[in-house]
Design an enzyme around this catalytic site. Structure first.
Site, PDB file in Angstrom:
ATOM      1  N   THR A 212       0.208  28.659  -0.871  1.00  0.00           N
ATOM      2  CA  THR A 212       0.172  28.258   0.531  1.00  0.00           C
ATOM      3  C   THR A 212       1.595  28.480   1.139  1.00  0.00           C
ATOM      4  O   THR A 212       2.527  27.761   0.399  1.00  0.00           O
ATOM      5  CB  THR A 212      -0.353  26.770   1.048  1.00  0.00           C
ATOM      6  OG1 THR A 212      -1.867  26.783   0.192  1.00  0.00           O
ATOM      7  CG2 THR A 212      -0.402  26.368   2.184  1.00  0.00           C
TER       8      THR A 212
ATOM      9  N   ARG B 111     -15.669  27.695  -0.631  1.00  0.00           N
ATOM     10  CA  ARG B 111     -14.837  26.677  -0.543  1.00  0.00           C
ATOM     11  C   ARG B 111     -13.682  26.686   0.576  1.00  0.00           C
ATOM     12  O   ARG B 111     -13.008  27.811   0.670  1.00  0.00           O
ATOM     13  CB  ARG B 111     -14.257  26.318  -1.759  1.00  0.00           C
ATOM     14  CG  ARG B 111     -13.219  24.900  -1.737  1.00  0.00           C
ATOM     15  CD  ARG B 111     -12.027  25.463  -1.637  1.00  0.00           C
ATOM     16  NE  ARG B 111     -10.903  24.142  -1.721  1.00  0.00           N
ATOM     17  CZ  ARG B 111      -9.717  24.249  -1.462  1.00  0.00           C
ATOM     18  NH1 ARG B 111      -9.156  25.431  -0.987  1.00  0.00           N
ATOM     19  NH2 ARG B 111      -8.977  23.003  -1.879  1.00  0.00           N
TER      20      ARG B 111
ATOM     21  N   ASP C 208      -7.767  22.495   3.222  1.00  0.00           N
ATOM     22  CA  ASP C 208      -7.299  22.019   4.500  1.00  0.00           C
ATOM     23  C   ASP C 208      -6.384  23.064   5.375  1.00  0.00           C
ATOM     24  O   ASP C 208      -6.472  22.849   6.580  1.00  0.00           O
ATOM     25  CB  ASP C 208      -6.292  20.881   4.113  1.00  0.00           C
ATOM     26  CG  ASP C 208      -5.056  21.620   3.201  1.00  0.00           C
ATOM     27  OD1 ASP C 208      -5.358  22.463   2.413  1.00  0.00           O
ATOM     28  OD2 ASP C 208      -4.044  21.263   3.434  1.00  0.00           O
TER      29      ASP C 208
ATOM     30  N   THR D 262       0.687  21.055   2.175  1.00  0.00           N
ATOM     31  CA  THR D 262       0.276  22.122   0.922  1.00  0.00           C
ATOM     32  C   THR D 262      -0.156  20.819  -0.077  1.00  0.00           C
ATOM     33  O   THR D 262       0.059  19.719  -0.123  1.00  0.00           O
ATOM     34  CB  THR D 262       1.568  22.559   0.769  1.00  0.00           C
ATOM     35  OG1 THR D 262       1.123  23.667  -0.352  1.00  0.00           O
ATOM     36  CG2 THR D 262       2.629  21.862   0.274  1.00  0.00           C
ATOM     37  N   GLY D 263      -0.983  21.729  -1.170  1.00  0.00           N
ATOM     38  CA  GLY D 263      -1.466  20.700  -2.168  1.00  0.00           C
ATOM     39  C   GLY D 263      -2.841  20.773  -2.261  1.00  0.00           C
ATOM     40  O   GLY D 263      -3.600  21.616  -1.657  1.00  0.00           O
TER      41      GLY D 263
ATOM     42  N   GLY E 105      -6.132  20.590  -1.048  1.00  0.00           N
ATOM     43  CA  GLY E 105      -6.548  20.385   0.275  1.00  0.00           C
ATOM     44  C   GLY E 105      -7.397  19.390   0.543  1.00  0.00           C
ATOM     45  O   GLY E 105      -7.703  18.815   1.674  1.00  0.00           O
TER      46      GLY E 105
END
Ligand code: SD4
Length: 311
Positions: A171, A199, A202, A222-223, A225
């Protein structure tokens, strides 16, 4: 004190993305143009898994998510779009040319083609092909996200990506303040490798992966979601800044909210937020050590900051 103009973006790839954004900002360009041009660099990059070279979903398709938001609160988003190189630009067209905010899947691709975006080949990149074949052996979904100090690099099944060190994240989120004092943001991703088909994370969701309010500032995430969505993460960060928190403190508070909801889960995962306010102050905060972001406010002032972390 702050800086104007300024652009910040997630991860080490943000350095290159910031350069493209800065070229626009330094010439008194609009922050919206800067955040689009900036993340396009990453979408097109072969070293990075934001764009079409990324890991596929578990059915073998690369699906991309992106959104963009301007100083007027206009926003556009595409979810799970396939075979399009620059989802961020499609998101901008959704914002500017349709009555909608989000287009997903087949409809998003159809719109992109009608707008003249080329249809790219279906084929996976060599790296992604290798990772996917490796993944299929066990077909387990156990994301290990962006925890560089775990020694596992990007995801559990991306051996060939490890060579690239911290250039590998799926991301990029970017927020910028321009010379006119206006704020915009962008976020673009391939999402999590080996996700279920369909899927969404975020990153295409306004208020989760990205939020901009020109009275206050902007934030991106980020990370993992799913954890960001559950707290409307970037909307929360911006609202905290509205209450007077500095960008870093607002990001920290949002991270604490994730921890408070589910300590055990938070401990296993990564989420990072970055934010700027209208004064051009910036900050970031994350769950785990290993998240960094790129900050640029001059031709030769473009540097990486290691975000402070909760654990
Ligand atoms: C997602 N937030 O799809 C994205 C993943 C990510 O670096 O940020 N990876 O959940």
């Amino acid at each position: 004190g702050g800086f104007k103009p300024i652009v910040i973006s997630t991860w080490a790839e943000g350095i290159n993305a910031n350069k493209a954004a800065w070229d626009i900002l330094k010439n008194k360009g609009r922050s919206l143009d800067a955040v689009e041009a900036g993340v396009m660099v990453t979408e097109a990059s072969q070293n990075c898994c934001v764009g079409l070279g990324a890991n596929p979903d578990r059915d073998g398709f690369v699906t991309l998510d992106a959104c963009i938001m301007d100083e007027h609160g206009n926003c556009g988003s595409v979810g799970a779009i396939e075979r399009i190189k620059h989802p961020i630009s499609v998101a901008r067209r959704v914002m500017e040319k349709t009555p909608h905010v989000m287009l997903v899947g087949e409809g998003a691709q159809k719109f992109a083609l009608a707008e003249g975006f080329p249809l790219e080949p279906q084929k996976l990149s060599d790296d992604a092909e290798r990772s996917y074949k490796e993944w299929l052996k066990k077909s387990e979904y156990k994301p290990v996200i962006n925890i560089e100090n775990s020694g596992q690099g990007h995801g559990p099944f991306a051996p060939s990506h490890l060579d690239n060190g911290d250039l590998n994240h799926d991301t990029i989120g970017m927020v910028a303040l321009d010379a006119m004092g206006n704020v915009s943001g962008s976020c673009t991703t391939s999402g999590m490798g080996f996700k279920m088909r369909g899927r969404l994370g975020d990153s295409p969701i306004i208020g989760a992966g990205l939020f901009v309010d020109n009275e206050v500032g902007a934030a991106t995430a980020t990370g993992l979601g799913e954890e960001v969505i559950k707290i409307c993460g970037t909307h929360l960060v911006v609202e905290l800044m509205r209450q007077g928190y500095k960008p870093e403190d607002a990001c920290k508070k949002a991270v604490e909210r994730i921890v408070k909801k589910d300590y055990a889960k938070a401990k296993e995962n990564q989420v990072g937020f970055i934010a700027i306010n209208k004064k051009g102050e910036y900050g970031g905060f994350c769950l785990q050590k290993g998240f960094n972001f790129a900050v640029c406010y001059g031709d030769t002032t473009n540097f990486l900051v290691d975000a402070k972390h909760y654990f």
